[in-house]
Design an enzyme around this catalytic site. Structure first.
Site, short mmCIF file in Angstrom:
data_model
loop_
_atom_site.label_atom_id
_atom_site.label_comp_id
_atom_site.label_asym_id
_atom_site.label_seq_id
_atom_site.Cartn_x
_atom_site.Cartn_y
_atom_site.Cartn_z
N ASP A 182 -1.75 5.04 -5.64
CA ASP A 182 -1.98 4.15 -4.50
C ASP A 182 -2.16 2.70 -4.93
OD1 ASP A 182 -2.50 3.04 -2.07
OD2 ASP A 182 -4.51 3.86 -1.87
N ASP A 196 0.83 -1.21 0.00
CA ASP A 196 0.00 0.00 0.00
C ASP A 196 0.87 1.25 0.00
OD1 ASP A 196 -2.10 1.72 0.21
OD2 ASP A 196 -2.43 1.40 2.34
#
Ligand SMILES: *[C@@H]1O[C@H](CO)[C@@H](O)[C@H](O)[C@H]1NC(C)=O
Ligand SMILES: *[C@@H]1O[C@H](CO)[C@@H](O)[C@H](O)[C@H]1NC(C)=O
Ligand SMILES: *[C@@H]1O[C@H](CO)[C@@H](O)[C@H](O)[C@H]1NC(C)=O
Ligand SMILES: *[C@@H]1O[C@H](CO)[C@@H](O)[C@H](O)[C@H]1NC(C)=O
Ligand SMILES: *[C@@H]1O[C@H](CO)[C@@H](O)[C@H](O)[C@H]1NC(C)=O
Length: 410
Positions: free
Chosen positions: A297, A113
């Protein structure tokens, strides 16, 4: 806090998609984890990376020529291979890597992440059904464990991740980081019921957004001299039938054999997230949007766009509101071949998304990668470039020069 808003987004989208995908691919049993193959420990820096410090810009504006100095030319000759962790691809929605915790090397699968900066894994002290159905960290089995106990909490749309801080050795691709602080999770968001096989989250963002100020793993890799250059790069594969071949996370540089041409660098506009300015977004020959900001992201599956933009995109793609299901838009798969390419201008260079990149096919169900960012306080004008955007490209994340490098992948 923005961190929490963004995390909400990342997981929320991931989960929506898993709802769709899992019902169709449930029968398939993924290997829970695999040991990372260690290509070698310490790599040489700057493989194919143009180091600003060693670069001279020559000529006038009309005839700009960049020459690499002797030093960079030498350094860019790949003499060693960078540490490379293989990624696992869960349904093209989530990419994970395996970390080994403690003196006995407890393997845990964590979601990669770039929209957060904390490391968090399920604790063996958590006895809920959600925790028990996945692997967890057990401090009692580690000789290198150090107690901390500070409470930590991260909020998600579907619940809250709660736990406490612990410290131990954490190994990534054979690189042993000592004294790594992480959250031992004692309460998982209900959302995790859709994330079977995933034991935690590895945040690769800047320390500025780390909750409780816990030093992120990547910072420790660097400060403990396990890598030379504050750069990591990512290559994502999109073949969901081949989960163990999900791509690569390279630590300490990038690998020129994985991309075409040169890397285009764009300075990030905000430290914390990997946020970049985007100059233009076009569908076919029509420019739909200019000058906006996007967060890159890997923890988000789709491409999240502000509410005023989703209508425009859907109209151009001839998607109607009633094609929405759980916030994602379904497209007849037969239409994909008639759609135009999308061109995104970043750092004065055009990058192309083909219809097969931005329309995702889940075993016969096609959905648009574009969805709305509703409910994100403070982030309403931001776009989020999740995996559907990232996958066609090779991306380099550079902490030192605070920039993202992007090139079409090979
Ligand atoms: C995809 O769908 C077909 C037909 O509906 C089914 O037979 C097949 O098992 C599905 N594939 C996966 C990976 O679930
Ligand atoms: C990691 O990926 C590389 C390249 O695809 C492959 O050669 C290697 O066998 C993989 N290692 C493991 C442990 O799967
Ligand atoms: C840039 O190069 C100079 C001279 O070679 C050196 O002293 C300096 O430390 C370098 N700076 C960085 C950030 O690498
Ligand atoms: C516990 O961990 C937090 C987060 O890394 C750190 O800021 C704090 O100093 C630690 N406290 C103790 C007592 O080690
Ligand atoms: C995807 O992976 C499967 C399983 O390894 C393989 O059979 C198939 O050829 C791959 N598809 C593509 C397009 O590479």
């Amino acid at each position: 806090m923005q961190t929490q808003s963004l995390k909400k987004l990342g997981l929320a989208l991931t989960l929506l998609l898993l709802l769709l995908a899992i019902s169709e691919v449930q029968a398939k049993k993924w290997r829970k984890y695999h040991k990372i193959h260690m290509r070698r420990h310490k790599g040489h820096s700057a493989l194919g990376t143009l180091k600003l410090n060693n670069t001279r810009v020559q000529g006038n504006v009309n005839n700009l020529m960049i020459t690499e100095s002797q030093a960079t030319t030498t350094a860019s000759t790949p003499t060693t291979v960078l540490p490379t962790a293989n990624l696992t691809n869960f349904y093209n929605n989530v990419y994970t890597v395996v970390l080994e915790f403690g003196s006995s090397g407890q393997p845990l699968t964590v979601l990669l992440d770039t929209g957060s900066a904390n490391l968090a894994v399920t604790s063996s002290q958590c006895q809920t059904q959600l925790c028990l159905q996945r692997s967890s960290y057990n401090s009692a089995k580690s000789k290198t464990y150090k107690q901390n106990g500070t409470a930590i909490q991260i909020d998600y749309v579907d619940g809250t991740l709660k736990g406490f801080v612990s410290r131990d050795t954490v190994e990534l691709d054979g690189l042993k980081v000592k004294n790594q602080d992480f959250a031992e999770v004692t309460s998982l968001p209900a959302a995790f019921s859709r994330l079977n096989g995933i034991d935690g989250i590895l945040g690769m963002g800047f320390i500025d957004i780390a909750i409780d100020g816990a030093v992120p793993l990547f910072y420790n890799l660097l400060s403990q001299n396990l890598i030379d250059t504050p750069v990591f790069s990512v290559y994502l594969n999109r073949n969901a039938s081949d989960p163990n071949n999900g791509g690569q996370l390279l630590l300490g540089g990038s690998d020129p054999i994985l991309y075409k041409g040169c890397i285009t660098y764009v300075p990030i506009s905000n430290t914390g997230y990997w946020q970049i300015p985007v100059a233009r977004f076009s569908l076919g020959t029509t420019t739909l949007f200019t000058k906006f900001e996007a967060i890159v992201d890997i923890g988000t599956s789709l491409i999240c766009v502000p509410s005023n933009a989703i209508g425009t995109i859907n109209q151009k793609l001839e998607i109607e509101a009633l094609d929405a299901k759980d916030g994602v838009y379904i497209v007849p798969c037969s239409k994909v071949s008639s759609l135009s390419d999308i061109t995104v201008n970043i750092g004065r260079k055009d990058f192309t998304l083909k219809p097969s990149d931005y329309i995702l096919n889940y075993n016969g169900t096609c959905i648009s990668a574009f969805t709305n960012c509703n409910g994100l306080q403070g982030l309403s004008n931001l776009w989020v470039f999740g995996d559907a955007f990232i996958a066609p490209f090779y991306l380099e994340f550079d902490f030192e020069y605070k920039r993202i490098g992007i090139a079409p992948k090979l």
